[in-house]
Scaffold this motif. Structure first.
Motif: not given
Length: 264
Positions: A6-15, A48-52, A99-100, A200-201
């Motif tokens: 039911t979800l789509a997931f993507a990661q671009n750099g740390t986001v 750890p690779s995700v910052r936002a 979520c931290p 910014t984050l």
């Protein structure tokens, strides 16, 4: 990340971006959506690779609340089953709220009922100026109970009292005025604004962002007494002595980038 139904997931750099992907039912949630969102946020909290994290929706609506077929099924539940089901929804919202990593709601369309709870559980909300919001539960003989801790914090008590009992629609402009929405943009400007905020984050200290989120949760509403003063003094002392705290000050004084901005 495992494949989602039911979800789509993507990661671009740390986001990382999680997208509600049920456009045929206006991204309404059911037990599968709840389980997948809960699992995804818990996994991303420790990644750890995700910052936002960006929470988005596919199609014309961000989230229409509960799926009607799911609600029909719930009508046949026992009292114990109803309580367990409601608790799973509450746990999903808490997974987002606690979520931290900073969570940005990218609201591209109408947001109703439980969808307002999803938005309110996020840290930063960017919405298109054409979106409408509605806490519609009272029209169905229900109350927005599980989402109330987050919605009341976001809207305030007075506005929540009105919209909980009237179930009126209100505009994105009104949501912005009340504080539920932080940034109001045109549809064409939505992605650019979200990208600006995530940039910014991720430029900030990951530990400072995490501890700042915890600080707001734990200090908001607390009495200003000796115990709170001691607690906040301990927090700043601890972060000054932390690895990232020392690195941040040293990099600023040395006019260089801090190590959290350097390639891994």
């Amino acid at each position: 990340m495992n494949a989602f139904e039911t979800l789509a997931f993507a990661q671009n750099g740390t986001v990382a971006t999680l997208t509600l992907n049920r456009p045929d039912v206006r991204n309404a949630f059911n037990e599968t959506v709840i389980a997948e969102l809960t699992g995804a946020f818990r996994a991303l909290a420790d990644e750890p690779s995700v910052r936002a994290i960006v929470l988005s929706g596919n199609g014309p609506a961000f989230c229409a609340g509960a799926d009607l077929n799911w609600m029909k099924k719930m009508a046949g539940y026992s009292d114990d089953e109803n309580r367990a089901d409601a608790l799973r929804l509450a746990e999903m919202l808490r997974a987002i709220y606690t979520c931290p990593k900073p969570v940005i709601a990218r609201v591209q369309g109408d947001t109703y009922a439980g969808g307002v709870g999803l938005v309110a559980a996020c840290d930063i909300v960017v919405a298109v100026d054409t979106a409408n919001f509605c806490l519609s539960e009272a029209k169905l003989g229900l109350i927005p109970a599980t989402i109330s801790p987050y919605v009341i914090r976001a809207l305030g008590e007075q506005a929540s009292r009105r919209y909980f009992i009237t179930a009126e629609r209100f505009s994105a402009a009104e949501a912005h005025r009340l504080g539920l929405v932080h940034e109001l943009v045109s549809a064409d400007g939505l992605d650019a604004k979200v990208a600006d905020i995530t940039a910014t984050l991720v430029a900030n200290s990951p530990n400072a962002v995490r501890e700042s989120k915890r600080l707001v949760r734990e200090v908001a509403g607390a009495a200003v007494n000796d115990a709170l003063l001691a607690d906040t003094a301990e927090r700043i002392a601890a972060i000054r002595a932390s690895e990232e705290g020392r690195e941040g000050v040293q990099s600023f004084l040395g006019k260089r980038k801090p190590n959290w901005l350097l390639p891994a």
